[in-house]
Design an enzyme around this catalytic site. Structure first.
Site, PDB file in Angstrom:
ATOM      1  N   ASP A   1      28.475 -18.186  11.154  1.00  0.00           N
ATOM      2  CA  ASP A   1      27.735 -18.743  10.016  1.00  0.00           C
ATOM      3  C   ASP A   1      26.856 -17.605   9.504  1.00  0.00           C
ATOM      4  OD1 ASP A   1      26.561 -20.526   8.175  1.00  0.00           O
ATOM      5  OD2 ASP A   1      24.905 -20.899   9.555  1.00  0.00           O
TER       6      ASP A   1
ATOM      7  N   GLU B   1      32.387 -18.977   7.567  1.00  0.00           N
ATOM      8  CA  GLU B   1      32.128 -19.862   6.435  1.00  0.00           C
ATOM      9  C   GLU B   1      32.184 -19.065   5.135  1.00  0.00           C
ATOM     10  OE1 GLU B   1      29.302 -23.284   6.987  1.00  0.00           O
ATOM     11  OE2 GLU B   1      28.222 -22.139   5.467  1.00  0.00           O
TER      12      GLU B   1
ATOM     13  N   ASP C   1      21.793 -22.692  13.238  1.00  0.00           N
ATOM     14  CA  ASP C   1      22.781 -21.705  12.807  1.00  0.00           C
ATOM     15  C   ASP C   1      23.896 -21.537  13.838  1.00  0.00           C
ATOM     16  OD1 ASP C   1      21.588 -20.673  10.216  1.00  0.00           O
ATOM     17  OD2 ASP C   1      19.900 -20.440  11.587  1.00  0.00           O
TER      18      ASP C   1
END
Length: 172
Positions: free
Chosen positions: A8, A67, A139
């Site tokens: 991420d 992502e 996260d």
């Protein structure tokens, strides 16, 4: 068995998570957050690159999932996020890892069942799916969710490829 590194990305905090995919089961391996000090962006990108390179060398994952960029609050934020993604992707490619990218909505849909899920819902489902004793950091949970999304996508592609026939729109 396949170790999957989920990332991420962020220019201030980059989450990472590694899962072990055993058929349709997933096991937690490790996760964490790479936190950047208040230094210039190029130096932060180097920290992301170096940290992910070290994680890849230590755990030897076979694949990386990351992502995709979404439109952030401003164009400047989106550009910084894109640069953080670039540093992470280069770290993986330098280690010969294949990289897959997933939209945030697809990740949430895959893990929570709702593409509009909030961070707490993602944390809770990651904790449940990976049988963790406590909620992972936000996260890190997002990174683990990306890895889970990739594992689920790979499993689905295998099922489709090995399906003999389709009857009434369903695999048989």
């Amino acid at each position: 068995m396949a170790l999957i590194l989920g990332v991420d990305p962020g220019s201030v905090k980059t989450g990472f998570g590694i899962i072990n995919q055993l058929g349709s089961r997933h096991e937690y391996v490790t996760s964490g957050v790479i936190r950047m000090p208040a230094i210039s962006l190029p130096e932060r990108l180097k920290i992301i690159f170096d940290s992910l390179t070290q994680i890849i060398e230590e755990y030897s994952p076979q694949e990386m999932a990351i992502e995709q960029v979404f439109m952030a609050k401003s164009a400047g934020s989106a550009l910084k996020l894109g640069q953080a993604r670039g540093a992470a992707i280069v770290a993986a490619v330098n280690q010969m890892l294949p990289v897959s990218e997933y939209e945030a909505r697809k990740v949430k849909q895959s893990v929570v069942g709702n593409g509009g899920a909030d961070k707490h819902q993602v944390q809770h489902m990651v904790k449940t799916l990976l049988k963790l004793p406590a909620l992972p950091q936000e996260d890190a949970a997002d990174a683990l969710a990306v890895a889970l999304c990739h594992a689920n996508t790979q499993q689905h592609m295998i099922r489709v490829a090995t399906a003999r026939t389709f009857r009434r729109g369903r695999m048989v």
